[in-house]
Motif scaffolding. Structure first.
Motif, PDB file in Angstrom:
ATOM      1  N   CYS A   1      -9.581  19.159  48.819  1.00 10.10           N
ATOM      2  CA  CYS A   1      -9.342  20.273  49.752  1.00 10.10           C
ATOM      3  C   CYS A   1      -7.937  20.155  50.353  1.00 10.10           C
ATOM      4  O   CYS A   1      -7.541  19.095  50.833  1.00 10.10           O
ATOM      5  CB  CYS A   1     -10.389  20.237  50.865  1.00 10.10           C
ATOM      6  SG  CYS A   1     -10.068  21.433  52.168  1.00 10.10           S
ATOM      7  N   ILE A   2      -7.192  21.253  50.336  1.00  7.65           N
ATOM      8  CA  ILE A   2      -5.829  21.235  50.888  1.00  7.65           C
ATOM      9  C   ILE A   2      -5.764  21.948  52.244  1.00  7.65           C
ATOM     10  O   ILE A   2      -4.683  22.235  52.755  1.00  7.65           O
ATOM     11  CB  ILE A   2      -4.820  21.878  49.908  1.00  7.65           C
ATOM     12  CG1 ILE A   2      -5.271  23.284  49.500  1.00  7.65           C
ATOM     13  CG2 ILE A   2      -4.622  20.990  48.683  1.00  7.65           C
ATOM     14  CD1 ILE A   2      -4.228  24.070  48.712  1.00  7.65           C
ATOM     15  N   GLU A   3      -6.948  22.280  52.808  1.00  4.69           N
ATOM     16  CA  GLU A   3      -7.027  22.896  54.137  1.00  4.69           C
ATOM     17  C   GLU A   3      -6.183  24.172  54.223  1.00  4.69           C
ATOM     18  O   GLU A   3      -5.493  24.409  55.215  1.00  4.69           O
ATOM     19  CB  GLU A   3      -6.629  21.883  55.223  1.00  4.69           C
ATOM     20  CG  GLU A   3      -7.529  20.646  55.195  1.00  4.69           C
ATOM     21  CD  GLU A   3      -7.363  19.724  56.371  1.00  4.69           C
ATOM     22  OE1 GLU A   3      -6.378  19.878  57.118  1.00  4.69           O
ATOM     23  OE2 GLU A   3      -8.239  18.847  56.546  1.00  4.69           O
ATOM     24  N   CYS A   4      -6.258  24.968  53.182  1.00  7.85           N
ATOM     25  CA  CYS A   4      -5.458  26.200  53.155  1.00  7.85           C
ATOM     26  C   CYS A   4      -6.067  27.315  54.004  1.00  7.85           C
ATOM     27  O   CYS A   4      -5.371  28.252  54.378  1.00  7.85           O
ATOM     28  CB  CYS A   4      -5.308  26.695  51.714  1.00  7.85           C
ATOM     29  SG  CYS A   4      -6.886  27.128  50.942  1.00  7.85           S
ATOM     30  N   GLY A   5      -7.374  27.225  54.280  1.00  5.57           N
ATOM     31  CA  GLY A   5      -8.020  28.241  55.105  1.00  5.57           C
ATOM     32  C   GLY A   5      -8.521  29.456  54.339  1.00  5.57           C
ATOM     33  O   GLY A   5      -9.115  30.358  54.944  1.00  5.57           O
TER      34      GLY A   5
ATOM     35  N   CYS B   1     -11.038  29.788  52.319  1.00  5.29           N
ATOM     36  CA  CYS B   1     -12.502  29.929  52.380  1.00  5.29           C
ATOM     37  C   CYS B   1     -12.934  30.501  53.729  1.00  5.29           C
ATOM     38  O   CYS B   1     -13.899  31.260  53.813  1.00  5.29           O
ATOM     39  CB  CYS B   1     -13.172  28.587  52.117  1.00  5.29           C
ATOM     40  SG  CYS B   1     -12.678  27.288  53.260  1.00  5.29           S
TER      41      CYS B   1
ATOM     42  N   CYS C   1     -11.703  29.677  46.653  1.00  5.99           N
ATOM     43  CA  CYS C   1     -11.099  28.334  46.845  1.00  5.99           C
ATOM     44  C   CYS C   1     -10.107  28.039  45.722  1.00  5.99           C
ATOM     45  O   CYS C   1     -10.480  27.931  44.557  1.00  5.99           O
ATOM     46  CB  CYS C   1     -12.186  27.263  46.892  1.00  5.99           C
ATOM     47  SG  CYS C   1     -11.469  25.599  47.006  1.00  5.99           S
TER      48      CYS C   1
HETATM   49 FE1  SF4 Z   1     -10.295  23.585  51.246  1.00  7.57          FE
HETATM   50 FE2  SF4 Z   1     -11.342  25.972  51.799  1.00  7.57          FE
HETATM   51 FE3  SF4 Z   1      -8.820  25.811  50.907  1.00  7.57          FE
HETATM   52 FE4  SF4 Z   1     -10.902  25.289  49.275  1.00  7.57          FE
HETATM   53  S1  SF4 Z   1     -10.430  27.256  50.245  1.00  7.57           S
HETATM   54  S2  SF4 Z   1      -9.016  24.106  49.487  1.00  7.57           S
HETATM   55  S3  SF4 Z   1     -12.359  24.299  50.706  1.00  7.57           S
HETATM   56  S4  SF4 Z   1      -9.653  25.015  52.873  1.00  7.57           S
END
Ligand code: SF4
Ligand code: F3S
Ligand code: FES
Length: 246
Positions: free
Chosen positions: A156-160, A162, A223
């Protein structure tokens, strides 16, 4: 004869708004540019900023799908700008900031603060067992299949993305989102973590946690790291619900 090398004219509509600026109001601003071979949204946005509008705000660090800072709404769907090729999009491209997160300006949002608060709330670190805190303690080796499962979730890269895609997150301000649930799933798998399912129930056994998730699965679809969110959330819900039933 048609020119096979002719590039498309791309038309961008970008949501502009700077909450820091007095009198700024949300508006869609149009920019046009010629598509180049292998162009990503990262390249396109930089070209717009360099050649047309230096005031345009957006975030990038790694340009390689690793840092998670370039998440944005791309024609209504969350995604990473640095990993999105313009050739996979129609010539009209609408960009907006990810919802849910604090808006810094234009396409830039503060996912960092949201993720930090989440990490503190869910205590997203290994809670070592008492004896293992001793210096000199030798860690036991981990089964490779288990290590692989943990690694999958650690990607998980914490991109937000999801969170931005999730209907529950839009309705419940404190919902931990798929990112929060996947982090709990990750630590629950980790044999070094001393926490029990009863401890996890305390953290996510409510509507801001695993019971708020309505299985909408948009998180799984968007994701960019293809985390197994669908299976992990379903599994976690069964396990955590079992604690509540006892
Ligand atoms: Fe992590 Fe959500 Fe980004 Fe997937 S979409 S990498 S679970 S923050
Ligand atoms: Fe939201 Fe994903 Fe659940 S989109 S409702 S966290 S399955
Ligand atoms: Fe790092 Fe896109 S710039 S993920």
């Amino acid at each position: 004869m048609t020119d096979q090398t002719a590039h498309r004219k791309l038309s961008f509509r970008i949501l502009r708004y700077n909450p820091q600026e007095n009198g700024s109001t949300p508006r869609l601003q149009r920019y046009e540019l010629e598509e180049a071979d292998g162009m990503t949204l990262f390249i396109a946005l930089n070209e717009i900023r360099e050649q047309q509008d230096p005031s345009l705000q957006f975030d990038f660090v790694c340009r390689a799908g690793i840092c998670g800072s370039c998440g944005m709404m791309i024609n209504g769907r969350p995604g990473l700008a640095c990993r999105t090729l313009t050739r996979n999009l129609p010539p009209e491209i609408t960009l907006a900031p990810l919802p849910i997160f604090e808006l810094i300006g234009d396409l830039s949002v503060n996912t960092g603060r949201w993720m930090r608060d989440l990490g503190e709330r869910l205590e997203t670190w290994v809670h070592m067992k008492a004896g293992e805190l001793d210096l000199g303690h030798i860690e036991e080796t981990m089964d490779p299949d288990l290590a692989e499962q943990i690694y999958l979730l650690d990607r998980c890269i914490e991109c937000g993305c999801c969170v931005a895609a999730c209907g529950t997150a839009r309705m419940r301000e404190d919902f931990v989102g798929a990112v929060g649930l996947s982090k709990i799933a990750r630590f629950r798998l980790d044999p070094r973590d001393a926490r029990t399912d009863a401890d996890y129930y305390e953290l996510i056994g409510d509507d801001d946690g695993v019971f708020g998730c309505m299985s909408l699965l948009a998180c799984h679809d968007v994701c960019p790291k293809n985390l197994p969110l669908k299976t992990q959330i379903a599994f976690l819900r069964r396990k955590i619900a079992a604690v509540g039933i006892k």
